[in-house]
Design a protein around this motif. Structure first.
Motif, PDB file in Angstrom:
ATOM      1  N   THR A  98       0.779  -1.344  -0.030  1.00 31.75           N
ATOM      2  CA  THR A  98       0.072  -0.020  -0.131  1.00 31.75           C
ATOM      3  C   THR A  98       0.877   1.193   0.120  1.00 31.75           C
ATOM      4  OG1 THR A  98      -1.773  -1.160   1.419  1.00 31.75           O
ATOM      5  CG2 THR A  98      -1.978   1.216   1.024  1.00 31.75           C
ATOM      6  N   LYS A  99       0.850   2.108  -1.071  1.00 31.92           N
ATOM      7  CA  LYS A  99       1.785   3.101  -1.151  1.00 31.92           C
ATOM      8  C   LYS A  99       1.030   4.426  -0.587  1.00 31.92           C
ATOM      9  CE  LYS A  99       4.902   0.501  -3.135  1.00 31.92           C
ATOM     10  NZ  LYS A  99       6.123  -0.030  -2.412  1.00 31.92           N
ATOM     11  N   SER A 100       0.820   4.672   0.620  1.00 31.96           N
ATOM     12  CA  SER A 100       0.317   5.936   0.938  1.00 31.96           C
ATOM     13  C   SER A 100       0.997   6.359   2.526  1.00 31.96           C
ATOM     14  CB  SER A 100      -0.887   5.619   1.394  1.00 31.96           C
ATOM     15  OG  SER A 100      -1.222   4.575   2.507  1.00 31.96           O
ATOM     16  N   LYS A 101       0.885   7.434   2.830  1.00 32.25           N
ATOM     17  CA  LYS A 101       1.471   8.129   3.967  1.00 32.25           C
ATOM     18  C   LYS A 101       1.136   7.168   5.216  1.00 32.25           C
ATOM     19  CE  LYS A 101      -2.107  11.563   4.933  1.00 32.25           C
ATOM     20  NZ  LYS A 101      -2.149  13.065   5.015  1.00 32.25           N
ATOM     21  N   TRP A 102      -0.083   6.713   5.102  1.00 35.70           N
ATOM     22  CA  TRP A 102      -0.569   5.808   6.278  1.00 35.70           C
ATOM     23  C   TRP A 102       0.344   4.701   6.582  1.00 35.70           C
ATOM     24  CZ3 TRP A 102      -2.678   8.173  10.075  1.00 35.70           C
ATOM     25  CH2 TRP A 102      -3.507   9.287   9.721  1.00 35.70           C
ATOM     26  N   SER A 103       0.700   4.072   5.375  1.00 34.21           N
ATOM     27  CA  SER A 103       1.537   2.832   5.475  1.00 34.21           C
ATOM     28  C   SER A 103       2.751   3.158   6.116  1.00 34.21           C
ATOM     29  CB  SER A 103       1.776   2.207   4.041  1.00 34.21           C
ATOM     30  OG  SER A 103       2.335   3.115   3.147  1.00 34.21           O
ATOM     31  N   LYS A 104       3.463   4.369   5.780  1.00 38.86           N
ATOM     32  CA  LYS A 104       4.709   4.615   6.422  1.00 38.86           C
ATOM     33  C   LYS A 104       4.558   4.964   7.713  1.00 38.86           C
ATOM     34  CE  LYS A 104       6.715   6.643   2.156  1.00 38.86           C
ATOM     35  NZ  LYS A 104       7.234   7.858   1.384  1.00 38.86           N
ATOM     36  N   VAL A 105       3.454   5.395   8.235  1.00 36.88           N
ATOM     37  CA  VAL A 105       3.270   5.749   9.664  1.00 36.88           C
ATOM     38  C   VAL A 105       2.863   4.450  10.387  1.00 36.88           C
ATOM     39  CG1 VAL A 105       1.596   6.564  11.356  1.00 36.88           C
ATOM     40  CG2 VAL A 105       2.026   7.923   9.382  1.00 36.88           C
TER      41      VAL A 105
END
Length: 274
Positions: A98-105
């Motif tokens: 999942t390429k999103s900012k939430w996945s990094k969080v």
């Protein structure tokens, strides 16, 4: 120059042998003294036993109630490790794909959780689970999932970076669902990492004393470390029986580790480097 390299190599070999002897010395003392009588142990602690007394193991096994204790540890360890593998692999797959900012969080949250020592959350954790009436074996397994998921997600996420996303797209074209992609395409390729996650968590959970002592310290449901603690308290002057009991307790996990050590090295390298 070549002579200098040879000298360094010899020094490294000597240092390695010394460190190996230091590492193995506790196991040597435990194993050799487990076959001695009480008197022989105190008279000659470092020497080999003159006669091997295997009845020490029989008596220790009886006093440890080894069958019940072993089954308790086995059940808690196997169920906990299976749950950690399932949830961590799914979480690692979702975060990596999942390429999103939430996945990094979420990923950084799991990594940051690896730095939190258990002792800092021990009291509030036990208080919360006590109010929920979960100070039992299911509650202990749930806690192991929470504490074991961080490192496991980190390893799975790193390993999945080496699996091309093109495989996912090809499976989607063939009509596979997201679950089928993970279970039939991605997860089988994560075998080295799965073995690593399983082994690291098996060694941790099997040998863990602190968390079970706070959650399931009841007769009949104790794990091997808890029983060994009581055993040492009862047989503090009978060290020959205590050494035999310790040997019985650590044999399964040592055998398991040596059988799978190559997969551990491969899995850690795959999960941490890629």
């Amino acid at each position: 120059m070549q002579e200098e390299k040879r000298t360094k190599k010899i020094l490294m070999i000597i240092l390695g042998c010394f460190l190996g002897l230091v590492w193995i010395s506790p196991f040597y003392l435990m194993l050799t003294n487990s076959f001695k009588t009480k008197q022989e142990l105190f008279n000659d602690t470092l020497g080999l036993p003159k006669t091997f007394h295997f009845d020490n193991y029989v008596n220790s096994a009886k006093d440890l109630n080894i069958v019940n204790t072993f089954l308790n540890s086995l059940m808690i360890t196997v169920i906990s490790v299976l749950i950690i593998i399932v949830f961590s692999s799914l979480a690692g797959y979702a975060i990596q794909r999942t390429k999103s900012k939430w996945s990094k969080v979420f990923y950084l949250t799991f990594v940051a959780a690896m730095l939190i020592p258990f002792q800092s959350v021990m009291i509030p954790l036990i208080a919360v689970f006590g109010r929920m009436n979960m100070l039992n074996r299911p509650g202990l397994i749930f806690m192991y999932l929470g504490f074991g998921a961080s490192m496991s997600v980190f390893l799975y996420n790193g390993a999945m970076k080496g699996i091309p996303q093109v495989l996912d797209e090809a499976a989607i074209i063939d009509g596979a669902s997201r679950w089928q992609i993970f279970s039939k395409v991605v997860f089988p390729m994560l075998q080295p990492t799965t073995v690593t996650v399983a082994l690291l968590n098996v060694m941790w959970i099997w040998n863990d004393y602190l968390l079970p002592s706070l959650v399931i310290n009841r007769p009949g449901s104790q794990t091997i470390p808890l029983t060994m603690f009581d055993f040492f308290g009862q047989f503090t002057k009978q060290w020959h029986l205590a050494m035999a009991g310790l040997t019985i307790a650590i044999i399964p996990v040592i055998v398991f580790y040596f059988l799978m050590q190559k997969q551990i090295i491969a899995g850690v390298s795959e999960g941490a480097v890629k």
